[in-house]
Design a protein around this motif. Structure first.
Motif, mmCIF file in Angstrom:
data_model
loop_
_atom_site.group_PDB
_atom_site.id
_atom_site.type_symbol
_atom_site.label_atom_id
_atom_site.label_comp_id
_atom_site.label_asym_id
_atom_site.label_seq_id
_atom_site.Cartn_x
_atom_site.Cartn_y
_atom_site.Cartn_z
ATOM 1 N N SER A 97 0.838 -1.200 0.000
ATOM 2 C CA SER A 97 0.000 0.000 0.000
ATOM 3 C C SER A 97 0.873 1.249 0.000
ATOM 4 N N SER A 98 2.104 1.119 -0.472
ATOM 5 C CA SER A 98 3.072 2.205 -0.451
ATOM 6 C C SER A 98 2.562 3.440 -1.192
ATOM 7 N N THR A 99 2.665 4.570 -0.531
ATOM 8 C CA THR A 99 2.264 5.836 -1.152
ATOM 9 C C THR A 99 3.099 6.138 -2.377
ATOM 10 N N ARG A 100 4.402 5.865 -2.305
ATOM 11 C CA ARG A 100 5.262 6.178 -3.433
ATOM 12 C C ARG A 100 4.968 5.304 -4.645
ATOM 13 N N ASP A 101 4.596 4.045 -4.405
ATOM 14 C CA ASP A 101 4.182 3.199 -5.526
ATOM 15 C C ASP A 101 2.936 3.784 -6.190
ATOM 16 N N LYS A 102 1.983 4.215 -5.372
ATOM 17 C CA LYS A 102 0.762 4.809 -5.917
ATOM 18 C C LYS A 102 1.067 6.106 -6.654
ATOM 19 N N LEU A 103 2.016 6.867 -6.147
ATOM 20 C CA LEU A 103 2.395 8.105 -6.824
ATOM 21 C C LEU A 103 3.042 7.811 -8.170
ATOM 22 N N ALA A 104 3.884 6.787 -8.227
ATOM 23 C CA ALA A 104 4.514 6.410 -9.497
ATOM 24 C C ALA A 104 3.443 6.039 -10.527
ATOM 25 N N ILE A 105 2.462 5.269 -10.094
ATOM 26 C CA ILE A 105 1.354 4.887 -10.985
ATOM 27 C C ILE A 105 0.520 6.109 -11.343
ATOM 28 N N SER A 106 0.280 6.980 -10.362
ATOM 29 C CA SER A 106 -0.543 8.172 -10.589
ATOM 30 C C SER A 106 0.065 9.093 -11.628
ATOM 31 N N HIS A 107 1.395 9.160 -11.669
ATOM 32 C CA HIS A 107 2.043 9.983 -12.694
ATOM 33 C C HIS A 107 1.635 9.508 -14.090
ATOM 34 N N ALA A 108 1.646 8.196 -14.310
ATOM 35 C CA ALA A 108 1.269 7.673 -15.626
ATOM 36 C C ALA A 108 -0.216 7.887 -15.897
ATOM 37 N N ILE A 116 7.836 0.656 -12.385
ATOM 38 C CA ILE A 116 6.386 0.682 -12.162
ATOM 39 C C ILE A 116 5.737 1.699 -13.092
ATOM 40 N N TYR A 117 6.334 2.897 -13.123
ATOM 41 C CA TYR A 117 5.794 3.960 -13.979
ATOM 42 C C TYR A 117 5.776 3.526 -15.442
ATOM 43 N N HIS A 118 6.891 2.977 -15.923
ATOM 44 C CA HIS A 118 6.996 2.608 -17.339
ATOM 45 C C HIS A 118 6.029 1.482 -17.700
ATOM 46 N N SER A 119 5.789 0.556 -16.783
ATOM 47 C CA SER A 119 4.852 -0.533 -17.082
ATOM 48 C C SER A 119 3.433 0.002 -17.245
ATOM 49 N N ILE A 120 3.042 0.959 -16.399
ATOM 50 C CA ILE A 120 1.704 1.549 -16.504
ATOM 51 C C ILE A 120 1.617 2.418 -17.753
ATOM 52 N N ALA A 121 2.669 3.219 -18.015
ATOM 53 C CA ALA A 121 2.693 4.079 -19.202
ATOM 54 C C ALA A 121 2.619 3.246 -20.479
ATOM 55 N N SER A 122 3.272 2.095 -20.482
ATOM 56 C CA SER A 122 3.226 1.208 -21.638
ATOM 57 C C SER A 122 1.823 0.647 -21.827
ATOM 58 N N TYR A 123 1.189 0.247 -20.735
ATOM 59 C CA TYR A 123 -0.180 -0.277 -20.811
ATOM 60 C C TYR A 123 -1.133 0.782 -21.378
ATOM 61 N N LEU A 124 -0.942 2.033 -20.966
ATOM 62 C CA LEU A 124 -1.806 3.130 -21.412
ATOM 63 C C LEU A 124 -1.410 3.674 -22.780
ATOM 64 N N GLU A 125 -0.347 3.110 -23.376
ATOM 65 C CA GLU A 125 0.117 3.461 -24.722
ATOM 66 C C GLU A 125 0.423 4.955 -24.843
ATOM 67 N N ILE A 126 1.043 5.508 -23.827
ATOM 68 C CA ILE A 126 1.330 6.946 -23.835
ATOM 69 C C ILE A 126 2.274 7.311 -24.973
ATOM 70 N N GLU A 127 3.314 6.503 -25.185
ATOM 71 C CA GLU A 127 4.279 6.819 -26.248
ATOM 72 C C GLU A 127 3.622 6.780 -27.623
ATOM 73 N N GLN A 128 2.810 5.729 -27.891
ATOM 74 C CA GLN A 128 2.144 5.618 -29.192
ATOM 75 C C GLN A 128 1.154 6.760 -29.398
ATOM 76 N N ARG A 129 0.408 7.075 -28.357
ATOM 77 C CA ARG A 129 -0.579 8.160 -28.461
ATOM 78 C C ARG A 129 0.105 9.514 -28.657
#
Length: 276
Positions: free
Chosen positions: A121-132, A209-222
């Protein structure tokens, strides 16, 4: 009115909590917002990201008009939204929203089928995901802005293709060029938001963590697709510039023709009067 990302199909389970990312405005009046929230909540600021810690939920607020809420019920979410709207600059008529579910205490941190699994439940993990998540929903705003501009100006290349000209007055062309330039420059000025956030310079261990979420959301392709749309806008700007130059050249040509005609008339009139 809200706009949602894609056609997401969330899996509903009583044990799942909600994670919501929303883009409310171009930017927040961030300093004033932080001071106001300090009076009501316990805050931590991570490199210009406000983290609200509450007994039952937490939220991350980004200066570019986005907030990401974790574990918030409907009433808590609406209450916070009303507080945030007081400090929005250039608010959107429509709110861009992306919703996910999440659970904690899993074997690893990952995302699949719009469900986020957290190993802690780490806040920093959630923040990393929240950035993406925040970047993704902000990208929705840019995508909508660019697409709407292309659709609203689609008649111009059609007119050029059909008639060989845009059929717009010089003032109308100048105003439209200004509007299109503002769209392109506004998106380009915010393009750095789609780069890897500075937060990960201090916490490089969270980049995966950030890159895995960003990849799932296809940020680079979009982002690449958005660049293509900006190029279309630039091409339209170029066509309008050519149209304007053509009209200006045509006007100068007619002025020269009329001046020559007047000079010829004056010459003949002068000669005729000399005969008498």
């Amino acid at each position: 009115m809200a706009k949602y990302a894609g056609n997401r199909h969330l899996v509903h389970d009583a044990s799942f909590k909600q994670c919501t990312a929303q883009c409310l405005a171009n930017v927040f009046d961030f300093d004033s917002l932080r001071l106001a929230l300090e009076q009501r909540y316990r805050l931590v600021v991570y490199l210009d990201v406000i983290h609200i810690e509450h007994a039952n939920w937490e939220a991350f607020i980004f200066p570019y008009g986005v907030f990401v809420g974790w574990g918030m019920g409907y009433d808590d979410e609406q209450h916070l939204l009303n507080e945030l709207r007081e400090y929005t600059l250039n608010p959107h008529p429509s709110t861009f929203i992306d919703r996910f579910t999440y659970t904690e205490g899993e074997s690893s941190t990952r995302i699949r089928n719009d469900h986020i699994e957290l190993d802690t439940s780490s806040t920093r993990d959630k923040l990393a995901i929240s950035h993406a998540l925040a970047q993704s929903v902000k990208l929705m705003e840019f995508e909508n802005h660019a697409q709407r501009t292309i659709e609203e100006t689609a008649y111009i290349p059609e007119n050029i293709a059909k008639y060989g000209r845009a059929n717009l007055g010089r003032k109308a062309i100048a105003k439209l060029r200004g509007t299109l330039y503002l769209v392109r420059s506004d998106i380009h000025l915010h393009f750095d938001l789609l780069d890897t956030p500075e937060f990960f310079w201090e916490y490089p261990e969270l980049q995966d963590i950030y890159h895995s979420i960003a990849s799932y959301l296809e940020i680079e392709q979009r982002t690449r697709l958005l660049t293509d749309k900006l190029d279309i806008i630039q091409q339209l700007l170029n066509m309008l510039a050519e149209e304007q130059n053509h009209k200006h050249s045509s006007t100068l040509e007619w002025i020269i023709i009329w001046l020559i005609a007047v000079e010829i008339v004056v010459f003949f009139v002068h000669d005729i009067f000399k005969l008498f």
